[in-house]
Design a protein around this motif. Structure first.
Motif, PDB file in Angstrom:
ATOM      1  N   TYR A   1       0.806  -1.219   0.000  1.00 16.02           N
ATOM      2  CA  TYR A   1       0.000   0.000   0.000  1.00 16.02           C
ATOM      3  C   TYR A   1       0.843   1.275   0.000  1.00 16.02           C
ATOM      4  O   TYR A   1       0.298   2.368  -0.152  1.00 16.02           O
ATOM      5  CB  TYR A   1      -0.936   0.014   1.214  1.00 16.02           C
ATOM      6  N   THR A   2       2.150   1.160   0.193  1.00 12.27           N
ATOM      7  CA  THR A   2       2.983   2.367   0.287  1.00 12.27           C
ATOM      8  C   THR A   2       4.064   2.439  -0.781  1.00 12.27           C
ATOM      9  O   THR A   2       4.933   3.304  -0.716  1.00 12.27           O
ATOM     10  CB  THR A   2       3.663   2.437   1.674  1.00 12.27           C
ATOM     11  N   ILE A   3       4.035   1.559  -1.756  1.00 10.81           N
ATOM     12  CA  ILE A   3       5.067   1.570  -2.783  1.00 10.81           C
ATOM     13  C   ILE A   3       5.046   2.903  -3.536  1.00 10.81           C
ATOM     14  O   ILE A   3       4.016   3.329  -4.039  1.00 10.81           O
ATOM     15  CB  ILE A   3       4.875   0.394  -3.762  1.00 10.81           C
ATOM     16  N   GLY A   4       6.189   3.561  -3.573  1.00 15.86           N
ATOM     17  CA  GLY A   4       6.305   4.847  -4.240  1.00 15.86           C
ATOM     18  C   GLY A   4       5.883   6.031  -3.402  1.00 15.86           C
ATOM     19  O   GLY A   4       5.998   7.184  -3.832  1.00 15.86           O
ATOM     20  N   HIS A   5       5.429   5.792  -2.172  1.00 17.30           N
ATOM     21  CA  HIS A   5       4.878   6.866  -1.332  1.00 17.30           C
ATOM     22  C   HIS A   5       5.938   7.895  -0.949  1.00 17.30           C
ATOM     23  O   HIS A   5       5.717   9.102  -1.103  1.00 17.30           O
ATOM     24  CB  HIS A   5       4.248   6.267  -0.069  1.00 17.30           C
ATOM     25  N   SER A   6       7.076   7.452  -0.456  1.00 19.21           N
ATOM     26  CA  SER A   6       8.071   8.395   0.075  1.00 19.21           C
ATOM     27  C   SER A   6       8.615   9.322  -1.005  1.00 19.21           C
ATOM     28  O   SER A   6       8.772  10.527  -0.786  1.00 19.21           O
ATOM     29  CB  SER A   6       9.228   7.625   0.733  1.00 19.21           C
ATOM     30  N   ARG A   7       8.899   8.773  -2.166  1.00 17.10           N
ATOM     31  CA  ARG A   7       9.421   9.617  -3.241  1.00 17.10           C
ATOM     32  C   ARG A   7       8.360  10.626  -3.692  1.00 17.10           C
ATOM     33  O   ARG A   7       8.673  11.792  -3.963  1.00 17.10           O
ATOM     34  CB  ARG A   7       9.869   8.768  -4.428  1.00 17.10           C
ATOM     35  N   ALA A   8       7.088  10.197  -3.744  1.00 16.54           N
ATOM     36  CA  ALA A   8       6.016  11.108  -4.132  1.00 16.54           C
ATOM     37  C   ALA A   8       5.849  12.219  -3.104  1.00 16.54           C
ATOM     38  O   ALA A   8       5.658  13.391  -3.458  1.00 16.54           O
ATOM     39  CB  ALA A   8       4.706  10.335  -4.299  1.00 16.54           C
ATOM     40  N   VAL A   9       5.928  11.878  -1.824  1.00 11.32           N
ATOM     41  CA  VAL A   9       5.838  12.886  -0.766  1.00 11.32           C
ATOM     42  C   VAL A   9       7.006  13.858  -0.863  1.00 11.32           C
ATOM     43  O   VAL A   9       6.828  15.076  -0.758  1.00 11.32           O
ATOM     44  CB  VAL A   9       5.819  12.213   0.624  1.00 11.32           C
ATOM     45  N   ALA A  10       8.205  13.325  -1.066  1.00 14.33           N
ATOM     46  CA  ALA A  10       9.393  14.169  -1.147  1.00 14.33           C
ATOM     47  C   ALA A  10       9.306  15.154  -2.311  1.00 14.33           C
ATOM     48  O   ALA A  10       9.613  16.346  -2.159  1.00 14.33           O
ATOM     49  CB  ALA A  10      10.640  13.295  -1.279  1.00 14.33           C
ATOM     50  N   ASP A  11       8.897  14.662  -3.457  1.00 11.91           N
ATOM     51  CA  ASP A  11       8.785  15.536  -4.636  1.00 11.91           C
ATOM     52  C   ASP A  11       7.734  16.622  -4.422  1.00 11.91           C
ATOM     53  O   ASP A  11       7.941  17.795  -4.774  1.00 11.91           O
ATOM     54  CB  ASP A  11       8.437  14.705  -5.872  1.00 11.91           C
ATOM     55  N   LEU A  12       6.591  16.224  -3.862  1.00  3.59           N
ATOM     56  CA  LEU A  12       5.523  17.196  -3.626  1.00  3.59           C
ATOM     57  C   LEU A  12       5.942  18.229  -2.592  1.00  3.59           C
ATOM     58  O   LEU A  12       5.679  19.436  -2.753  1.00  3.59           O
ATOM     59  CB  LEU A  12       4.253  16.471  -3.179  1.00  3.59           C
ATOM     60  N   ALA A  13       6.611  17.795  -1.538  1.00  2.00           N
ATOM     61  CA  ALA A  13       7.058  18.720  -0.493  1.00  2.00           C
ATOM     62  C   ALA A  13       8.085  19.706  -1.037  1.00  2.00           C
ATOM     63  O   ALA A  13       8.059  20.903  -0.710  1.00  2.00           O
ATOM     64  CB  ALA A  13       7.641  17.939   0.685  1.00  2.00           C
ATOM     65  N   GLU A  14       8.998  19.212  -1.881  1.00  2.00           N
ATOM     66  CA  GLU A  14       9.994  20.109  -2.469  1.00  2.00           C
ATOM     67  C   GLU A  14       9.318  21.145  -3.365  1.00  2.00           C
ATOM     68  O   GLU A  14       9.633  22.344  -3.292  1.00  2.00           O
ATOM     69  CB  GLU A  14      11.005  19.308  -3.287  1.00  2.00           C
ATOM     70  N   SER A  15       8.376  20.720  -4.189  1.00  2.00           N
ATOM     71  CA  SER A  15       7.683  21.648  -5.082  1.00  2.00           C
ATOM     72  C   SER A  15       6.876  22.668  -4.289  1.00  2.00           C
ATOM     73  O   SER A  15       6.884  23.871  -4.601  1.00  2.00           O
ATOM     74  CB  SER A  15       6.761  20.856  -6.028  1.00  2.00           C
ATOM     75  N   ALA A  16       6.214  22.219  -3.243  1.00  2.00           N
ATOM     76  CA  ALA A  16       5.448  23.142  -2.405  1.00  2.00           C
ATOM     77  C   ALA A  16       6.374  24.150  -1.727  1.00  2.00           C
ATOM     78  O   ALA A  16       6.019  25.325  -1.564  1.00  2.00           O
ATOM     79  CB  ALA A  16       4.664  22.362  -1.361  1.00  2.00           C
ATOM     80  N   SER A  17       7.569  23.713  -1.338  1.00  2.00           N
ATOM     81  CA  SER A  17       8.535  24.619  -0.709  1.00  2.00           C
ATOM     82  C   SER A  17       8.894  25.761  -1.646  1.00  2.00           C
ATOM     83  O   SER A  17       9.030  26.919  -1.220  1.00  2.00           O
ATOM     84  CB  SER A  17       9.798  23.842  -0.327  1.00  2.00           C
ATOM     85  N   ARG A  18       9.037  25.454  -2.907  1.00  2.00           N
ATOM     86  CA  ARG A  18       9.371  26.492  -3.888  1.00  2.00           C
ATOM     87  C   ARG A  18       8.194  27.453  -4.076  1.00  2.00           C
ATOM     88  O   ARG A  18       8.388  28.659  -4.242  1.00  2.00           O
ATOM     89  CB  ARG A  18       9.774  25.844  -5.210  1.00  2.00           C
TER      90      ARG A  18
END
Length: 526
Positions: free
Chosen positions: A281-298
């Motif tokens: 249920y969590t495959i790919g979750h961490s990378r997706a969270v990381a990418d979204l968090a980085e984009s939101a930071s910008r």
């Protein structure tokens, strides 16, 4: 990877050391098991007269050999109950007799369930491919460890040593049944050190020596056992006197391996992908969270360095999930109070792991707050707004957004509109930061997930099937989800496995995670 004198940056040994702490918990061992095992193996290597280059192999084999042991935790929990308890018990058995594996399997089938439930699991195990799944587990573990070693840039000597760590002196190991003189000394030392550390920790030197002698000629080489028994007091010496972290970092043979910024990010991505394999249920979750968090930071105007730090934290934020059994993560019903408390501990476990490394500890200060909420209703510490950093607010919101878009065993995936509305509701309830929610939603709105060309010649429909299979759905459930026949699903799976070169779900998960196939949703055309 670059070898150079210690100056600044991140040592690969530190990153692997932190990962090993999660691996410990995922194997049902206390933190620092792998670190102590590494010290024992290194000291044994010195006693055996191995040169520095061979000691380097021992060092990294010790750190990496067990990282794949959670890759099929979903299957382990499905058949054997608590996957952590199963793996903790594994080291207590020699598996040398003709019935050892069968008895071990029967003893654990359906563990934790009622007598009737265990009988049902046993029938399903025999009829539904469980026997084959169990036989493939250790092979899957080696392949996953080898895959991570490859992604981290290790060469053939370390990877060959990792492979043979799962072999036995009597030839009853995997993956190739190598035996006797064909076994690498580096692998033999790590294999022995892994077992004797457990017995020493629970029973002292006498227990460690006794288990080594008992398995001499079966799991372990007789000459290696004799060397170990002769040197045991020296090998265990100050092992329990203090934390093993500083000792292992100081014991790294050679000049050490330091990561460039690019290599560091790549290593974090590899680790994130492996952690996410803990549950389908969590495959790919961490990378997706990381990418979204980085984009939101910008979107929030943070600097490139700040945005990259938040992305790094996102990649590591769920490391502590390895310390919670899959009987909890994959449970379809409501969690008990005890199970809920175990879930609430996973951000704290992540923080404790990262705190071992002075370089990575600042990331721990961010990730420990990714389930906290402004009104104090979050966990693990119930902090309120004033105590939550801007970075942790971004990570928490990105994590919530991605988690609600993904299916979980107790609920289906939400739609984009449903998740956006839910985030807004959290703002209204005073739990999430409104400005951060706006930034995350803007960042998510600019993402493009549709891909036309897929790896390994997979079609869009095959990617859909792969995603559902990786998440643990049966052929019947995949057929219902995609409104196709079970026979068609079976044909798709056969074609998928052939194209990507795997033979089971765990290895398909590994392929999908490594190649970023879990985040996008292909067009629903065949």
């Amino acid at each position: 990877m670059t070898r150079k004198p210690a100056t600044e940056g991140v040592r690969l040994a530190e990153l692997l050391g932190v990962l090993s702490l999660g691996v410990d918990l995922g194997m049902g061992q206390p933190m620092e098991h792998v670190l102590r095992q590494c010290l024992i193996a290194l000291r044994l290597a010195e006693c055996a007269g191995l040169d520095e280059s061979e000691q380097v192999v021992v060092y990294y084999t010790s750190m990496l050999a067990w990282v794949g042991c959670h890759v099929d935790a979903y299957e382990q929990a499905k058949w054997f109950g608590d996957d952590l308890a199963l793996k903790a018990d594994f080291r207590k058995v020699d598996f040398s007799g003709p019935t050892a594996e069968t008895l071990f399997t029967l003893r654990h089938l359906g563990a934790g369930g009622s007598a009737l439930g265990r009988a049902g699991v046993g029938i399903d195990f025999a009829r539904g491919g469980g026997v084959r799944a169990a036989a493939e587990m250790i092979s899957n573990h080696w392949r996953a460890s080898d895959d991570l070693a490859d992604r981290l840039g290790f060469g053939a000597r370390v990877r060959d040593s990792i492979e043979q760590t799962f072999e036995r002196w009597d030839g009853r190991g995997v993956p190739k049944g190598a035996a006797g003189a064909d076994l690498l000394t580096t692998s033999q030392l790590v294999n022995l050190a892994d077992v004797v550390e457990v017995f020493h920790r629970t029973g002292g030197i006498d227990a460690a020596v006794e288990v080594a002698r008992r398995r001499s000629g079966t799991q372990f080489a007789p000459e290696v056992v004799e060397l170990f028994c002769r040197e045991a007091p020296r090998l265990f010496g100050d092992l329990a006197a203090a934390t093993s972290w500083d000792a292992v970092m100081a014991a790294e043979p050679g000049a050490g391996v330091w990561l460039s910024d690019t290599e560091f990010v790549a290593a974090l991505e590899a680790i994130a992908d492996f952690v996410d394999l803990k549950s389908p249920y969590t495959i790919g979750h961490s990378r997706a969270v990381a990418d979204l968090a980085e984009s939101a930071s910008r979107h929030l105007g943070l600097s490139q360095a700040q945005a990259q730090t938040i992305r790094s934290a996102g990649l590591l934020h769920d490391l502590g999930r390895l310390g919670v059994p899959n009987t909890i993560w994959d449970k379809q019903g409501e969690l008990t109070a005890v199970e809920t408390e175990r879930v609430r501990m996973h951000p704290y476990l992540t923080e404790r792991m990262l705190a071992f490394s002075s370089v990575l500890a600042p990331l721990g200060a961010i990730v420990v707050q990714h389930h906290e909420r402004l009104d104090g209703s979050g966990y693990p510490r119930g902090l309120v707004a004033e105590a939550l950093s801007p970075s942790s607010r971004i990570l928490a919101t990105a994590d919530a957004y991605r988690a609600w878009l993904e299916p979980r065993p107790h609920r289906p995936a939400g739609t984009v509109d449903e998740v956006a509305a839910r985030l807004r509701a959290e703002v209204g309830a005073g739990r999430l930061d409104g400005g951060v929610v706006d930034a995350v939603l803007r960042a998510a709105g600019h993402r493009v997930n549709v891909r036309k060309d897929w790896l390994a010649g997979l079609t869009a429909r095959e990617v859909q099937v792969l995603q559902l299979v990786a998440r643990g759905l049966s052929n019947r459930e995949v057929a219902e989800e995609l409104v196709i026949s079970r026979k068609t699903v079976g044909n798709h799976i056969e074609h998928i496995y052939t194209k990507i070169g795997v033979s089971n779900r765990a290895l398909a998960c590994l392929f999908a995670s490594r190649n970023g196939l879990m985040g996008g949703v292909p067009d629903h055309s065949p």
